[in-house]
Write a protein that holds these residues in place. Structure first.
Motif, PDB file in Angstrom:
ATOM      1  N   THR A  27       0.423  -1.217  -0.070  1.00 32.26           N
ATOM      2  CA  THR A  27      -0.126  -0.161  -0.373  1.00 32.26           C
ATOM      3  C   THR A  27       0.535   1.173  -0.322  1.00 32.26           C
ATOM      4  O   THR A  27       2.039   1.457   0.347  1.00 32.26           O
ATOM      5  CB  THR A  27      -0.925  -0.158   1.652  1.00 32.26           C
ATOM      6  OG1 THR A  27      -0.075   0.185   3.080  1.00 32.26           O
ATOM      7  CG2 THR A  27      -1.603  -1.627   1.557  1.00 32.26           C
ATOM      8  N   SER A  28       0.485   2.334  -0.578  1.00 29.26           N
ATOM      9  CA  SER A  28       1.227   3.430  -0.921  1.00 29.26           C
ATOM     10  C   SER A  28       0.271   5.088  -0.589  1.00 29.26           C
ATOM     11  O   SER A  28      -0.964   4.799  -0.433  1.00 29.26           O
ATOM     12  CB  SER A  28       0.836   2.977  -2.621  1.00 29.26           C
ATOM     13  OG  SER A  28       2.328   4.809  -2.542  1.00 29.26           O
ATOM     14  N   THR A  31      -2.109   6.740  -3.123  1.00 28.38           N
ATOM     15  CA  THR A  31      -3.617   6.034  -3.329  1.00 28.38           C
ATOM     16  C   THR A  31      -3.686   4.583  -3.951  1.00 28.38           C
ATOM     17  O   THR A  31      -5.058   4.195  -3.710  1.00 28.38           O
ATOM     18  CB  THR A  31      -4.423   6.864  -3.275  1.00 28.38           C
ATOM     19  OG1 THR A  31      -4.679   6.850  -5.099  1.00 28.38           O
ATOM     20  CG2 THR A  31      -4.563   8.556  -3.194  1.00 28.38           C
ATOM     21  N   ASN A  32      -2.626   4.114  -3.967  1.00 27.90           N
ATOM     22  CA  ASN A  32      -2.893   2.731  -4.754  1.00 27.90           C
ATOM     23  C   ASN A  32      -2.649   2.033  -3.926  1.00 27.90           C
ATOM     24  O   ASN A  32      -1.487   2.151  -3.215  1.00 27.90           O
ATOM     25  CB  ASN A  32      -2.099   3.100  -6.099  1.00 27.90           C
ATOM     26  CG  ASN A  32      -2.395   3.859  -6.967  1.00 27.90           C
ATOM     27  OD1 ASN A  32      -3.637   4.198  -7.305  1.00 27.90           O
ATOM     28  ND2 ASN A  32      -1.897   4.876  -8.088  1.00 27.90           N
ATOM     29  N   VAL A  33      -3.000   0.577  -4.601  1.00 28.72           N
ATOM     30  CA  VAL A  33      -2.494  -0.462  -3.876  1.00 28.72           C
ATOM     31  C   VAL A  33      -1.811  -1.467  -5.294  1.00 28.72           C
ATOM     32  O   VAL A  33      -2.230  -1.370  -5.880  1.00 28.72           O
ATOM     33  CB  VAL A  33      -3.387  -1.520  -3.299  1.00 28.72           C
ATOM     34  CG1 VAL A  33      -3.175  -2.872  -2.891  1.00 28.72           C
ATOM     35  CG2 VAL A  33      -3.956  -0.882  -2.271  1.00 28.72           C
ATOM     36  N   TYR A  34      -0.599  -1.998  -4.701  1.00 32.73           N
ATOM     37  CA  TYR A  34       0.506  -2.510  -5.757  1.00 32.73           C
ATOM     38  C   TYR A  34       0.554  -3.753  -4.789  1.00 32.73           C
ATOM     39  O   TYR A  34       0.752  -4.659  -4.641  1.00 32.73           O
ATOM     40  CB  TYR A  34       1.741  -2.418  -5.825  1.00 32.73           C
ATOM     41  CG  TYR A  34       1.284  -0.486  -6.536  1.00 32.73           C
ATOM     42  CD1 TYR A  34       1.707  -0.297  -7.841  1.00 32.73           C
ATOM     43  CD2 TYR A  34       1.671   0.293  -5.168  1.00 32.73           C
ATOM     44  CE1 TYR A  34       1.678   1.099  -8.099  1.00 32.73           C
ATOM     45  CE2 TYR A  34       0.975   1.922  -5.796  1.00 32.73           C
ATOM     46  CZ  TYR A  34       1.607   1.673  -7.199  1.00 32.73           C
ATOM     47  OH  TYR A  34       1.488   3.867  -7.539  1.00 32.73           O
ATOM     48  N   VAL A  54      -3.520   5.053   1.554  1.00 32.22           N
ATOM     49  CA  VAL A  54      -3.170   3.536   1.730  1.00 32.22           C
ATOM     50  C   VAL A  54      -2.449   3.493   2.694  1.00 32.22           C
ATOM     51  O   VAL A  54      -1.349   3.489   2.858  1.00 32.22           O
ATOM     52  CB  VAL A  54      -3.770   2.434   0.847  1.00 32.22           C
ATOM     53  CG1 VAL A  54      -4.535   0.833   1.155  1.00 32.22           C
ATOM     54  CG2 VAL A  54      -4.254   3.012  -0.292  1.00 32.22           C
ATOM     55  N   ASN A  55      -3.146   2.573   4.149  1.00 31.89           N
ATOM     56  CA  ASN A  55      -2.125   2.621   5.638  1.00 31.89           C
ATOM     57  C   ASN A  55      -1.787   1.580   5.606  1.00 31.89           C
ATOM     58  O   ASN A  55      -1.117   1.062   6.226  1.00 31.89           O
ATOM     59  CB  ASN A  55      -2.355   3.459   6.686  1.00 31.89           C
ATOM     60  CG  ASN A  55      -2.939   4.603   6.546  1.00 31.89           C
ATOM     61  OD1 ASN A  55      -2.165   5.285   6.609  1.00 31.89           O
ATOM     62  ND2 ASN A  55      -4.285   5.512   6.659  1.00 31.89           N
TER      63      ASN A  55
END
Length: 210
Positions: A27-28, A31-34, A54-55
Motif C-alpha cells: 500500500t502506498s 492512494t494505490n495498491v500494488y 493507503v495505510n
C-alpha cells in the motif's frame, strides 16, 4: 522502464498473500495498491479505488481476497487476482489505519481500526457493521491484529493502551493495559506459535506480553 507505471510513491504497508505463493501486496501514499510477484520482481496489478493514502493491508486465509485501509475513511475489499473492487466499507468517521480478516471461523468478517477511536467488525457480504468496539481507546487506534487460535483481537493506540477483545464473547473487552509510560502504541502483532502479543511503542521499545 517497463515498471515505471508501477513505481510507488511512498510505501506504507506490505503483506504476503495466503492463497498464492509469492504474491505480495503493497500500500502506498499515492492512494494505490500494488500487487507484485516476489519471486520474479515483476508487477502484477496496480489497483486504484482509494481517495487517500493507503495505510494497511491484509489477505484472506482461503480466498483470493484482500482488504486495505485508507485515510479516505474506508476499507476496500478486493479480488486481487482479478484486480477489482468487491466492497467498500465506509462507516468510519476518520482515517482508517489498519484492517484484519478474522480467520476461517469468521471467514466473512473483517476488523478495522480508525482515528475515530473505534474498531468496527464488518460482514463483507452485505457491508453491515456486526460490532462497534469503543471506549477502550481515547486517541487514534493505529495497530490491529487477530489470533485465530484464541479468537482474540488486539488493538493499540496513540494513548499507549493495548486492548484485547474476545470474539467468543461477542467482542467484549477482555482486558486493556498501558504498554509503557508516556508512549504511543504504533503496531501490535500476535505470535501464531505461542500467542504472545508484541506491542511496538513510539519510545523505541517493544513490549511482549501473554
Amino acid at each position: 522502464g517497463p515498471n515505471s507505471q508501477h513505481k510507488m510513491d511512498g510505501l506504507y504497508a506490505v503483506a504476503f498473500a495466503k492463497t498464492e505463493v509469492g504474491v505480495v501486496g503493497c500500500t502506498s501514499r499515492d492512494t494505490n495498491v500494488y500487487i507484485w510477484d516476489s519471486e520474479t520482481g515483476q508487477p502484477l496489478k496496480k489497483l486504484s479505488g482509494h481517495k487517500g493514502e493507503v495505510n494497511g493491508i491484509d489477505f484472506h486465509t482461503s480466498q483470493s481476497v484482500m482488504c486495505t485501509a485508507s485515510d479516505d475513511k474506508s476499507v476496500i475489499i478486493w479480488d486481487f487476482k482479478e484486480g477489482m473492487t468487491l466492497r467498500e466499507l465506509n462507516k468510519h468517521d476518520a482515517e482508517v489505519y489498519g484492517c484484519r480478516f478474522l480467520g476461517e471461523e469468521h471467514q466473512y468478517f473483517v476488523a478495522s481500526c480508525s482515528f475515530d477511536q473505534k474498531v468496527r467488525i464488518w460482514d463483507m457480504r452485505d457491508k453491515n457493521v456486526v460490532a462497534t468496539l469503543a471506549r477502550a481507546h481515547s486517541k487514534d487506534i493505529i495497530g490491529i491484529d487477530y489470533w485465530s487460535e484464541s479468537r482474540l483481537l488486539a488493538t493499540g493506540g496513540d494513548d499507549g493502551i493495548v486492548a484485547i477483545w474476545d470474539a467468543r464473547r461477542s467482542w467484549q473487552l477482555r482486558r486493556s493495559y498501558s504498554a509503557t509510560q508516556d508512549s504511543e502504541v504504533k503496531r501490535v502483532a500476535f505470535s501464531s506459535a505461542t500467542g504472545l502479543l508484541a506491542a511496538a511503542c513510539s519510545t523505541g521499545t517493544v513490549l511482549v506480553s501473554d
